[in-house]
Design a protein around this motif. Structure first.
Motif, PDB file in Angstrom:
ATOM      1  N   ASN A 125     -45.002 -16.284  -3.079  1.00 28.69           N
ATOM      2  CA  ASN A 125     -46.091 -17.039  -3.700  1.00 28.69           C
ATOM      3  C   ASN A 125     -46.241 -18.462  -3.178  1.00 28.69           C
ATOM      4  OD1 ASN A 125     -46.837 -14.863  -5.287  1.00 28.69           O
ATOM      5  ND2 ASN A 125     -45.546 -15.470  -7.005  1.00 28.69           N
ATOM      6  N   ASP A 126     -45.305 -18.904  -2.331  1.00 29.36           N
ATOM      7  CA  ASP A 126     -45.439 -20.247  -1.763  1.00 29.36           C
ATOM      8  C   ASP A 126     -46.177 -20.220  -0.425  1.00 29.36           C
ATOM      9  OD1 ASP A 126     -45.108 -23.037  -1.706  1.00 29.36           O
ATOM     10  OD2 ASP A 126     -43.379 -22.858  -0.372  1.00 29.36           O
ATOM     11  N   TYR A 127     -46.719 -19.075  -0.041  1.00 29.45           N
ATOM     12  CA  TYR A 127     -47.449 -18.969   1.220  1.00 29.45           C
ATOM     13  C   TYR A 127     -48.833 -18.383   0.981  1.00 29.45           C
ATOM     14  CZ  TYR A 127     -42.848 -19.682   3.300  1.00 29.45           C
ATOM     15  OH  TYR A 127     -41.623 -20.211   3.633  1.00 29.45           O
ATOM     16  N   VAL A 128     -49.806 -18.868   1.729  1.00 33.16           N
ATOM     17  CA  VAL A 128     -51.137 -18.288   1.604  1.00 33.16           C
ATOM     18  C   VAL A 128     -51.061 -16.827   2.042  1.00 33.16           C
ATOM     19  CG1 VAL A 128     -52.323 -20.482   1.937  1.00 33.16           C
ATOM     20  CG2 VAL A 128     -51.779 -19.074   3.926  1.00 33.16           C
ATOM     21  N   ASN A 349     -47.811 -23.400   3.289  1.00 29.50           N
ATOM     22  CA  ASN A 349     -47.178 -23.381   1.969  1.00 29.50           C
ATOM     23  C   ASN A 349     -48.142 -23.914   0.917  1.00 29.50           C
ATOM     24  OD1 ASN A 349     -45.133 -23.903   4.185  1.00 29.50           O
ATOM     25  ND2 ASN A 349     -43.775 -23.245   2.536  1.00 29.50           N
ATOM     26  N   THR A 350     -48.361 -23.152  -0.134  1.00 26.78           N
ATOM     27  CA  THR A 350     -49.260 -23.608  -1.192  1.00 26.78           C
ATOM     28  C   THR A 350     -48.727 -24.863  -1.874  1.00 26.78           C
ATOM     29  OG1 THR A 350     -48.193 -22.093  -2.767  1.00 26.78           O
ATOM     30  CG2 THR A 350     -50.149 -21.286  -1.616  1.00 26.78           C
ATOM     31  N   SER A 351     -47.413 -25.024  -1.903  1.00 30.15           N
ATOM     32  CA  SER A 351     -46.832 -26.221  -2.520  1.00 30.15           C
ATOM     33  C   SER A 351     -47.245 -27.485  -1.786  1.00 30.15           C
ATOM     34  CB  SER A 351     -45.297 -26.112  -2.539  1.00 30.15           C
ATOM     35  OG  SER A 351     -44.786 -25.918  -1.230  1.00 30.15           O
ATOM     36  N   VAL A 352     -47.568 -27.348  -0.498  1.00 31.77           N
ATOM     37  CA  VAL A 352     -48.044 -28.489   0.293  1.00 31.77           C
ATOM     38  C   VAL A 352     -49.560 -28.577   0.246  1.00 31.77           C
ATOM     39  CG1 VAL A 352     -48.210 -29.467   2.613  1.00 31.77           C
ATOM     40  CG2 VAL A 352     -46.055 -28.452   1.841  1.00 31.77           C
ATOM     41  N   LEU A 353     -50.233 -27.467   0.489  1.00 27.50           N
ATOM     42  CA  LEU A 353     -51.688 -27.466   0.592  1.00 27.50           C
ATOM     43  C   LEU A 353     -52.372 -27.876  -0.704  1.00 27.50           C
ATOM     44  CD1 LEU A 353     -52.164 -24.167   2.626  1.00 27.50           C
ATOM     45  CD2 LEU A 353     -52.187 -26.507   3.488  1.00 27.50           C
ATOM     46  N   GLU A 354     -51.741 -27.575  -1.833  1.00 29.21           N
ATOM     47  CA  GLU A 354     -52.331 -27.918  -3.123  1.00 29.21           C
ATOM     48  C   GLU A 354     -51.852 -29.263  -3.652  1.00 29.21           C
ATOM     49  OE1 GLU A 354     -51.359 -24.612  -5.601  1.00 29.21           O
ATOM     50  OE2 GLU A 354     -52.570 -23.179  -4.454  1.00 29.21           O
ATOM     51  N   ASN A 355     -51.002 -29.929  -2.884  1.00 29.59           N
ATOM     52  CA  ASN A 355     -50.454 -31.217  -3.301  1.00 29.59           C
ATOM     53  C   ASN A 355     -51.517 -32.311  -3.189  1.00 29.59           C
ATOM     54  OD1 ASN A 355     -49.003 -33.912  -2.435  1.00 29.59           O
ATOM     55  ND2 ASN A 355     -47.528 -32.741  -3.624  1.00 29.59           N
TER      56      ASN A 355
END
Length: 437
Positions: A125-128, A349-355
């Motif tokens: 879930n941390d990857y698109v 990583n969604t944790s980065v892209l959504e930051n």
């Protein structure tokens, strides 16, 4: 990341894919690879300089694991060296960098470790989704995404303004009209260049809905006549036929740098990784460039594609698999990720892209544009279902051989080249033990 200088691979130098049996080496090693007091050395093959930035932090937290990052040369050099090491049964590294399309090349014949034994699914879930799909072969995950190349259009706003274009083209029809205006500026002005970049052409096909490669285990079907592929190829053929594309300047050449610097090359539709490369290539154009989503095939659509990107996998013959995965998780998902992003890596990583900090950061080179917002969206809209054949590493070099005469003489067509390419791929794939039609 794929900064693709044109490189050739001789077919004879490639080890037959299904004939090669991966050596087991020392297997998965024991728990001492990642824990206990025994000192373990993990060898990493990588051409991504940001990976090395994560080593100090990892070793501080894991003093029993020493990480050595080795640049094994270009991706093609690295793949050949890895095949040779596996065949020889010695010198196999513990962790290796792969372009996404190369993962099946090594995974299908059993040369990569299935990462399920390390509980890799908990990281999904941390990857698109598109990036996770790129490292999944026949339902198994063989690598972790490390950087990504969502296709985006990088454009020189000053050149567009000079041509009377107020906004970047939002559709390919607008792109075509913009190309004519830019061409009218003078002999050296073009909206783009192309000398046979298969990854650019495939990104157009991908976005248009074409899915020319269908892979099911060892069965591969190749078809360049589906509606999406036909539409994309016909459009780019029109651009070439009308002289709206510079076919003399090769990407990554000195001439390419000059054209980007002086603004005569108005746009580049490439992977998002170009944000870290363009400032080095075109320092004189600082403040002029911006980034936008790819033009769309229909007004109002938001569909994207990918162009490049890389991952890291563990060879089945690696000696220290546990320790290798521990470092892999650290720099591709955990504590080392921020260090790499700060160094210029564009990650999926969604944790980065959504930051919010990532999205709100102004990029001085791009006129203080918040490029992270655009590239994050470009990553999220990548069309699903794209596949590469397991022998694409060979196929991409052959495409260049077939396309070169067309781009130098103008005789023939892209459709004819793709059909020739299909036939060569069918022949080669079947010779390697696949079932290709």
């Amino acid at each position: 990341m794929r900064l693709s200088h044109k490189v050739r691979l001789l077919a004879g130098a490639l080890v037959p894919l299904l004939a090669l049996t991966a050596c087991s080496g020392s297997g998965s090693s024991s728990g001492s690879s990642a824990g206990g007091d025994e000192q373990v050395k993990v060898t990493v093959w990588s051409w991504d300089g940001t990976v090395e930035r994560a080593v100090p932090g990892f070793q501080a937290a894991n003093p029993n694991i020493k990480v050595e990052v080795v640049n094994a040369g270009s991706s093609q050099d690295e793949y050949k060296a890895l095949d040779n090491a596996i065949q020889a049964g010695s010198g196999v590294p513990d962790l290796v960098m792969f372009e996404y399309f190369a993962v099946p090349y090594f995974a299908v014949p059993g040369k990569l470790a299935d990462l399920a034994e390390f509980g890799v699914d908990r990281l999904r879930n941390d990857y698109v989704p598109a990036a996770w799909s790129d490292v999944t072969v026949n339902g198994k995950v063989y690598a972790l995404p490390s950087d990504y190349g969502p296709s985006a259009m990088f454009y020189n706003a000053a050149t567009l303004k000079k041509a009377g274009i107020a906004e970047p083209p939002a559709t390919w029809d607008e792109y075509y009209e913009a190309a004519k205006k830019i061409r009218a500026l003078g002999d050296d002005y073009y909206i783009a260049q192309d000398t046979g970049d298969i990854f650019f052409l495939l990104s157009l096909i991908w976005q248009a809905g074409g899915r020319p490669f269908k892979v099911d285990g060892t069965r591969v079907h190749i078809d360049f006549t589906d509606p999406g592929t036909t539409r994309a190829v016909a459009f780019w053929q029109k651009m070439l036929d009308e002289g709206l594309v510079n076919t003399k300047i090769t990407g990554w050449s000195d001439d390419w740098n000059r054209a980007l610097n002086d603004g005569t090359l108005a746009t580049q539709t490439m992977g998002g990784w170009l944000t870290s490369t363009l400032p080095e290539r075109a320092p004189e154009a600082a403040g002029d460039f911006r980034v936008a989503l790819m033009p769309q095939w229909q007004q109002g659509d938001k569909v994207g594609a990918a162009n490049g990107g890389s991952s890291f996998g563990i060879p089945a013959a690696a000696e220290h698999k546990e320790a290798a995965f521990k470092f892999l998780e650290y720099f591709a998902h955990g504590g080392g990720l921020a260090t790499r992003v700060d160094a210029g890596a564009f990650v999926p990583n969604t944790s980065v892209l959504e930051n919010k900090e990532f999205q709100s950061k102004a990029n001085e080179y791009f006129g203080d544009q918040k490029t992270g917002v655009v590239l994050a969206e470009a990553t999220e809209i990548v069309g699903s279902g794209w596949q590469y054949p397991p022998f694409f590493e060979w196929a991409r070099s052959i495409y260049g051989d077939l396309a070169s005469p067309f781009y130098t003489s103008g005789k023939g067509s892209l459709a004819e080249i793709l059909e020739q390419w299909r036939q060569r791929c069918i022949q080669y794939g079947n010779e390697q033990g696949f079932q290709v039609d």
